[in-house]
Design a protein around this motif. Structure first.
Motif: not given
Length: 196
Positions: A79-80, A97-101, A121-123
């Protein structure tokens, strides 16, 4: 190409076409002058009809083109990511892998986040900075864009060379504080076959 020749070409598709031209040059199918001329025309083209002729004399198999990171399917991951260097340099590049934060805390350090070949992991990606006498450089993948949401720079600088220009790529939001430091956000630089 099987697309409507009058349909407009996206930035991600331009990047894929340029990758094919680059591969054709490495294979010896195009010389450097031809590569430079066709690359210029790709950037000037607006529709599929305009770019189709640039690939017409090249085989379909030239340079297998990877799907740009900005349009890959999201994956699960942390997540971070927290980076807190002191008097050193930290770099993330290649397939990571680039997390959302992403949280960057540092002093007298440099941080480079090369996201060109990363998986997301997200947009959206939020980058929270708070550092002294340090620098942060973020290289975005094709199609992505960035917003600097109130970065406070004290005796420092914030440079965003990847603002929103349309499209639905990954959105990076950078916020926080940079004291005696710099924040630079950009896309890949190119010169012939060199990319950085």
């Amino acid at each position: 190409m099987t697309h409507d020749p009058n349909m407009r070409v996206s930035n991600a598709e331009r990047e894929a076409i340029l990758a094919k031209l680059h591969a054709a040059t490495e294979e010896g199918r195009l010389d450097l002058d031809e590569f430079a001329d066709r690359s210029r025309q790709v950037y000037e083209a607006r529709t599929y009809g305009e770019v189709a002729r640039l690939l017409a004399d090249l085989p379909e198999t030239t340079g297998a083109v990877a799907v740009p990171a900005a349009v890959r399917s999201p994956v699960s991951g942390p997540a971070e990511l927290r980076l807190s260097p002191t008097g050193s340099s930290v770099e993330r590049r290649g397939e990571w892998v680039v997390p959302p934060k992403v949280v960057v805390r540092g002093s007298m350090s440099s941080v480079k986040l090369d996201c060109r070949h990363a998986t997301f992991t997200g947009r959206t990606v939020e980058i929270d900075v708070d550092f002294n006498m340090s620098s942060l450089e973020v290289i975005l993948p094709a199609g992505a864009y960035a917003l600097e949401d109130g970065v406070e720079a004290t005796f420092g600088s914030v440079t965003n060379r990847a603002p929103y220009k349309g499209g639905d790529g990954v959105r990076f939001t950078v916020r926080g504080k940079a004291r005696l430091g710099s924040v630079t956000i950009r896309h890949e630089r190119r010169f012939l076959w060199w990319r950085w």
